[in-house]
Scaffold this active site. Sequence first.
Site, PDB file in Angstrom:
ATOM      1  N   HIS C  50     122.161  53.331  -6.950  1.00  0.00           N
ATOM      2  CA  HIS C  50     122.248  51.996  -6.358  1.00  0.00           C
ATOM      3  C   HIS C  50     123.099  52.016  -5.084  1.00  0.00           C
ATOM      4  O   HIS C  50     122.745  51.396  -4.091  1.00  0.00           O
ATOM      5  CB  HIS C  50     122.847  51.001  -7.374  1.00  0.00           C
ATOM      6  CG  HIS C  50     121.836  50.460  -8.347  1.00  0.00           C
ATOM      7  ND1 HIS C  50     121.912  49.203  -8.883  1.00  0.00           N
ATOM      8  CD2 HIS C  50     120.723  51.007  -8.874  1.00  0.00           C
ATOM      9  CE1 HIS C  50     120.902  48.997  -9.698  1.00  0.00           C
ATOM     10  NE2 HIS C  50     120.169  50.085  -9.726  1.00  0.00           N
ATOM     11  N   ASP C  85     126.197  42.140  -9.445  1.00  0.00           N
ATOM     12  CA  ASP C  85     125.178  42.951 -10.123  1.00  0.00           C
ATOM     13  C   ASP C  85     125.858  43.761 -11.231  1.00  0.00           C
ATOM     14  O   ASP C  85     126.509  44.767 -10.929  1.00  0.00           O
ATOM     15  CB  ASP C  85     124.515  43.854  -9.079  1.00  0.00           C
ATOM     16  CG  ASP C  85     123.254  44.530  -9.608  1.00  0.00           C
ATOM     17  OD1 ASP C  85     122.936  44.379 -10.789  1.00  0.00           O
ATOM     18  OD2 ASP C  85     122.598  45.215  -8.800  1.00  0.00           O
TER      19      ASP C  85
END
Lengths: 172, 172, 172
Positions: C50, C85
Amino acid sequence: MGKSIMITGGARSGKSGLAEDMTLSLGRPAIYIATAEAHDPEMADRIARHQARRGAEWQTLAAPLDLAGALRNSDTDDGTPRLVDCLTLWLSNLLLAGEDWEAAADALVAELARQRAPVVFVTNEVGAGIVPENRLARTFRDAAGLVNQQVASACDELWLCVAGHPLKVKPQ
Amino acid sequence: MGKSIMITGGARSGKSGLAEDMTLSLGRPAIYIATAEAHDPEMADRIARHQARRGAEWQTLAAPLDLAGALRNSDTDDGTPRLVDCLTLWLSNLLLAGEDWEAAADALVAELARQRAPVVFVTNEVGAGIVPENRLARTFRDAAGLVNQQVASACDELWLCVAGHPLKVKPQ
Amino acid sequence: MGKSIMITGGARSGKSGLAEDMTLSLGRPAIYIATAEAHDPEMADRIARHQARRGAEWQTLAAPLDLAGALRNSDTDDGTPRLVDCLTLWLSNLLLAGEDWEAAADALVAELARQRAPVVFVTNEVGAGIVPENRLARTFRDAAGLVNQQVASACDELWLCVAGHPLKVKPQ
């Protein structure tokens, strides 16, 4: 024929609260047709919380197995709306009792076509995870999906509940 | 380039029936590209039920692994539509065979860009449950999600099937 | 009040990529508020992937538990957008740490109402599979659903991510 609505969604997606609002918007007072049975403390707790949320405007009928009969007996000319919560537990009860769930689903849809007062159904999405290793779980999720399809086809409206918010699937 | 459509949804959400209708609306007769293999009685039964539902308008091709090749070999100038059912089983076959699924997905998307006749893909939502305890199941659901994203990006249309009813995701 | 957006969806449905695009469309540079902790190699690998996808436009803050505090400390008059997130990992961290997740969710929503700069939340759909046999898993999916409902109600926009593509749930 009375208006019929199905609301589906994942666990704790806010389906029941949304369905209660939709039912009361169709008429007051309303009838709550409960398919849940308090087999264990976890379920008893959930039933109690749901009952506490609903107020004095609701009459409650228990229909763990004979849902078509409960709809027939609660159907009135004055249009009192009914909320069936939920089809997934009803299917689970039928399977545990060794009943013919396909015949029961056919009977439900046939009864729905004869209804004069509105009905709102709550059901669950149970087929969007990994295929269960347990064979009974696979059988259940297949049956749940088929019942959802069949009842949704018979209903005027279909809604998907996402994080407490309704998304209209039918009619488009 | 031929029109391409992807239909996703949970188990028993009516994806295959919907995909068959969409495929036939693109042309008749049509070709059914089956990724399923009858490894066990449960799967054999499902394949037989799906075949019984489809009628004489369908020719069937088996493509458990080489899906790009099956698309290439079935592509025609007369626009005969193909239905691929389904990407999730195809991925499962690739993983079981020890094939490079990422290379296979790239090859599929590259072949899709060269197609002249339409293609409809069925796939499954497998990532909306609790994280599986089984590591292989986690690997599979991750790969399935990535393949779905990749093929969906390459397709003209994306539909989510909910209780037998289509919800359009793309184009908006 | 700063604009607030929640993006939900299954595993590997493309939520994070979509959320990054939405966040940058609200302002550049942006702040990434990470709830993930690298407890094991699988998670460390995911965090690294990510981070590699996000570029130099992102500053990263770690907030495994005190998410309300991280929002408060990163809120600015210049409108720098924040991406959280994700809520599901945050909830998991709270449960593992024995914290009161209901109080934490209330604090988060209260803080959200005071924010001046925009916030985008990523969360997961975890309740659309078969009921887990594991009691802790059931508790977790119930809590995750309730947190999703609560934060979604407080947000201006709610999106469902399907195979990498956004479907608007709210506002309709």
